[in-house]
Write an enzyme that holds these catalytic residues in place. Structure first.
Site, short mmCIF file in Angstrom:
data_model
loop_
_atom_site.label_atom_id
_atom_site.label_comp_id
_atom_site.label_asym_id
_atom_site.label_seq_id
_atom_site.Cartn_x
_atom_site.Cartn_y
_atom_site.Cartn_z
N LEU A 228 -27.09 30.22 46.72
CA LEU A 228 -27.06 31.80 47.20
C LEU A 228 -26.00 32.69 46.88
CD1 LEU A 228 -28.69 33.50 49.05
CD2 LEU A 228 -27.36 32.92 50.98
N ASP A 229 -26.35 33.76 46.66
CA ASP A 229 -25.99 34.34 45.52
C ASP A 229 -25.30 34.32 44.78
OD1 ASP A 229 -27.32 36.72 47.03
OD2 ASP A 229 -26.17 36.59 49.29
N GLN A 230 -25.02 33.14 44.42
CA GLN A 230 -23.98 32.97 43.31
C GLN A 230 -24.38 32.54 41.71
OE1 GLN A 230 -20.37 32.39 44.06
NE2 GLN A 230 -21.06 32.58 46.18
#
Length: 285
Positions: A228-230
């Site tokens: 997530l969000d990486q």
């Protein structure tokens, strides 16, 4: 008459790459109209290249040209490469929730002719989003999502996406995509979020930022991965904050940054200006 095409390359840096690429294009009567390149090190690094060129007739780059390039240039230099017809617009599906500012920015730029893409549909888990899509004459699909219906909702979304979608954009879509969906579209899903992550996670990050007295706020557009969000970052921007800016001012500034950052990231992707290299991107602006 001519046909415009684009060539993206990444490989280990070594002498002769530019000469080999340009010689190949010359020998196939192509005219190079734009060329960008980047090496990460003086020696022993990685090499990236983006070439725009024109072919001498209306025929797009075909399998014969691609096979010849692979045999004469791609394989000898152990390249990862792609060659596309620049006249063909990529097909995009936008996911959105209630927050509409990034969605409207994409629809508005597309209507003005500033975003060279075909928008297949807007998908939203909120029915009221339809008014924004209808205003720009874009197909809309309402697909409610709950914890119990998430798998069914994604199956419906995949029916809309189909097999011919080149790009999915999460325009402040407040649902997490399943790993299976993400893996189906590697480096073809773009997300936007405020740059406070992971420092200010959870509800109302702008209020958290205000209470901490931040001096900069921003936004990040990135490719979506199973983490997530990486994912690899495509574009970021920031704006300075002073003690005079309240929470509402921060939210307004954040919306403005998010609109611009997401629009730029999508534009660069559809013009084949982004090369993903591990956890990073090279963006030829």
């Amino acid at each position: 008459m001519s046909c415009s095409a684009r060539l993206l390359i990444q490989c280990a840096d070594q002498p002769g790459i530019v000469a080999a690429v340009t010689r190949f294009l010359f020998e196939h009567a192509a005219n190079v109209t734009h060329l960008d390149q980047h090496s990460t090190e003086m020696t022993g690094g990685l090499f990236y290249m983006r070439v725009e060129f024109q072919l001498p007739d209306l025929e797009p780059p075909d399998q014969r040209l691609r096979a010849a390039f692979d045999a004469q240039v791609g394989q000898p230099f152990a390249m990862h490469w792609s060659m596309v017809d620049a006249r063909v617009r990529k097909r995009m599906v936008i996911f959105a929730s209630r927050t509409e500012h990034t969605l409207q920015e994409l629809l508005w730029r597309h209507a003005r002719g500033d975003l060279p893409v075909e928008i297949k549909a807007v998908i939203s888990n909120h029915a009221e989003t339809e008014e924004h899509a209808r205003r720009f004459d874009v197909p809309f699909r309402h697909i409610p999502v709950t914890a119990e219906t998430k798998a069914e909702a994604e199956a419906q979304a995949l029916d809309v996406i189909g097999d011919d979608t080149d790009l999915i954009v999460l325009a402040r879509y407040m649902q997490i995509l399943s790993p299976a969906l993400v893996e189906r579209f590697p480096e073809r899903i773009i997300n936007i979020h405020h740059s406070f992550l992971p420092a200010f996670i959870g509800a109302d990050p702008y209020r958290q930022a205000y209470e901490r007295g931040v001096k900069l706020i921003g936004a990040t557009a990135h490719y979506v991965t199973s983490e997530l969000d990486q994912g690899p970052i495509i574009e970021q921007d920031v704006s300075r904050v002073t003690h005079r800016d309240d929470v509402d001012a921060l939210r307004a500034m954040g919306r403005d940054i998010e609109r611009r950052v997401l629009a730029r990231a999508v534009h660069w992707h559809v013009e084949d200006r982004v090369i993903v290299s591990g956890h990073r991107t090279v963006v030829f602006r």
